[in-house]
Write an enzyme that holds these catalytic residues in place. Structure first.
Site, mmCIF file in Angstrom:
data_model
loop_
_atom_site.group_PDB
_atom_site.id
_atom_site.type_symbol
_atom_site.label_atom_id
_atom_site.label_comp_id
_atom_site.label_asym_id
_atom_site.label_seq_id
_atom_site.Cartn_x
_atom_site.Cartn_y
_atom_site.Cartn_z
ATOM 1 N N CYS A 181 0.821 -1.207 0.000
ATOM 2 C CA CYS A 181 0.000 0.000 0.000
ATOM 3 C C CYS A 181 0.858 1.262 0.000
ATOM 4 O O CYS A 181 0.685 2.145 -0.837
ATOM 5 C CB CYS A 181 -0.942 -0.046 1.204
ATOM 6 S SG CYS A 181 -1.636 1.518 1.697
ATOM 7 N N CYS B 2 -8.273 -1.486 7.270
ATOM 8 C CA CYS B 2 -7.078 -0.649 7.377
ATOM 9 C C CYS B 2 -6.960 -0.202 8.823
ATOM 10 O O CYS B 2 -7.952 0.152 9.459
ATOM 11 C CB CYS B 2 -7.221 0.541 6.437
ATOM 12 S SG CYS B 2 -6.067 1.872 6.776
ATOM 13 N N CYS C 209 0.022 21.944 7.205
ATOM 14 C CA CYS C 209 0.179 20.492 7.124
ATOM 15 C C CYS C 209 1.439 20.135 6.332
ATOM 16 O O CYS C 209 1.608 19.003 5.905
ATOM 17 C CB CYS C 209 -1.058 19.848 6.507
ATOM 18 S SG CYS C 209 -1.497 20.538 4.916
#
Ligand code: SAH
Length: 393
Positions: free
Chosen positions: A21, A97, A347
């Site tokens: 992933c 997940c 961020c």
């Protein structure tokens, strides 16, 4: 707000899809090591401006994502759903997940298993045929309300009623279902057209004692526990006084400004590019009884240029731009309007450092930097920075 919450838990979260992933870049580290890694990175990028406070981590850094998005593909006659492999367009099958809301994952798997019984498949991006492109699930952390968005390649939805009734009887907690039609060749998930199939087309949630309405395409922070920490820090850094005029730039659904207005009586102005987020912000201010608030749908840079041209002078500016950071229109006009206090929520430490460099050369000094771990197991780190106007330009 505990700064030392973490017990040693062993390495990462033990996900078997870790390598395939690629979403959890730091999974080879224990959570304590991840926090140290992020702290060092913040100091490296931001230590030149001021002391960097110790990063605030999560007590339970798993299943924090309240927004889950799955891509759908036809592979070898079967439909799979999951996430895009890091830096590719290949879909990795994901049923569970460790970062995502568990109920959201269950809903997505249920939808995938439901498709064959309705003779429906995944959308094929090359041929433009097929049905389902993505499923997006949002869950209100404190309200428990659940929104399911089915992103389809066209408006056609055969046996829609039966499909919905199967989904809703399996998950009665779902409060709204929206079909988003996306027939464009694009990497954007949602299309322009939205059809409300069930409920009112949005969910509500509570953060910092305020209620917020969230539409399918509006930005809403994905880690509600840490968002409260982030917003409280930002509001604390703003040192608000009664009557202050406050600009919430890149305001999304108005969350930071509204939470600030709930804490102190202020004159609030918000600016945001996404139209439906602005509609939500207007609604959210009313929902929380905030009277002195106005929201504008505009590019924050152009809006700031206008403010500067009108000689407007906010007392405080909150700015929370996307990863690319702010732009020169915004930063130059910010300096011109000269607010006494600026709280920068970022961020991306690299673009934050770039923007702080400009502000520090133009009459501001950095007083505090507080990193908050909004995305455990990934390499993202969020920082709240307090800037004050210095008299020397
Ligand atoms: N402060 C909000 C949103 C932060 S995310 C919150 O905490 O929820 C950044 C926001 O900036 C997004 O809502 C995005 O739509 C908006 N945005 C991106 N580019 C913009 C621009 N040029 N002008 C104004 N808003 C912008």
């Amino acid at each position: 707000m505990s700064k030392k919450p973490i017990k040693k838990e062993g390495r990462g979260n033990g996900c078997p899809l870790y390598k395939k992933c690629g979403g959890c870049q730091l999974q080879n580290m224990s959570y304590e090591e991840q926090l140290s890694f992020k702290q060092v990175r913040c100091i490296r990028e931001l230590g030149q401006f001021c002391h960097v406070e110790e990063i605030i981590g999560m007590e339970k850094p798993l299943h924090y994502r309240n927004k889950v998005q799955a891509a759908f593909r036809n592979v070898g006659g079967k439909v799979i759903s999951g996430v895009y492999q890091s830096a590719s367009h290949k879909v990795v099958l994901v049923d569970k997940c460790f970062l995502e809301d568990e109920q959201a994952d269950e809903i997505i798997v249920y939808i995938r298993k439901l498709l064959p019984s309705f003779r429906l498949g995944a959308y094929n991006e090359d041929t433009g045929r097929g049905f389902l492109r993505h499923v997006l699930v949002r869950r209100g952390f404190s309200s428990g309300q659940i929104m399911v968005v089915l992103v389809t390649g066209s408006e056609l939805f055969p046996k829609k009623k039966d499909f919905l009734s199967r989904l809703l009887s399996a998950f009665p907690q779902i409060t709204t279902v929206v079909q988003s039609v996306n027939n464009a060749r694009t990497s954007l998930v949602l299309g322009k057209k939205e059809i409300v199939l069930f409920g009112n087309g949005y969910i509500e949630d509570t953060l910092c004692s305020c209620r917020f309405r969230i539409s399918p395409s509006s930005f809403y922070q994905i880690n509600p526990v840490q968002t409260e920490v982030l917003y409280k820090t930002a509001i604390d850094f703003a040192c608000l006084r009664k009557g202050d005029s406050v600009l919430d730039a890149y305001c999304g659904t108005g969350t930071i400004g509204i939470a600030a207005a709930k804490a102190k009586e202020i004159q609030l102005t918000g600016v945001e590019l996404n139209e439906s987020a602005v509609r939500d912000a207007v609604f959210n201010a009313r929902l929380n009884g905030i009277k002195n608030a106005e929201f504008f749908c505009a590019d924050a840079g152009s809006f700031m240029l206008d403010l500067a041209a009108q000689n407007a002078k906010p007392d405080v500016v909150f700015m929370d731009p996307p990863r690319a950071g702010s732009d020169m229109n915004f930063l130059r006009s910010l300096v011109e309007t000269a607010p006494e206090r600026v709280v920068y929520v970022s961020c991306n430490v690299e673009t934050l450092a770039r923007d702080l460099r400009f502000l520090c050369k133009n009459g501001y000094s950095v007083k505090k930097i507080q990193p908050v771990d909004m995305f455990p197991h990934t390499n993202h780190v969020e920082c709240v920075t307090m800037l004050k106007k210095t008299n020397v330009l």
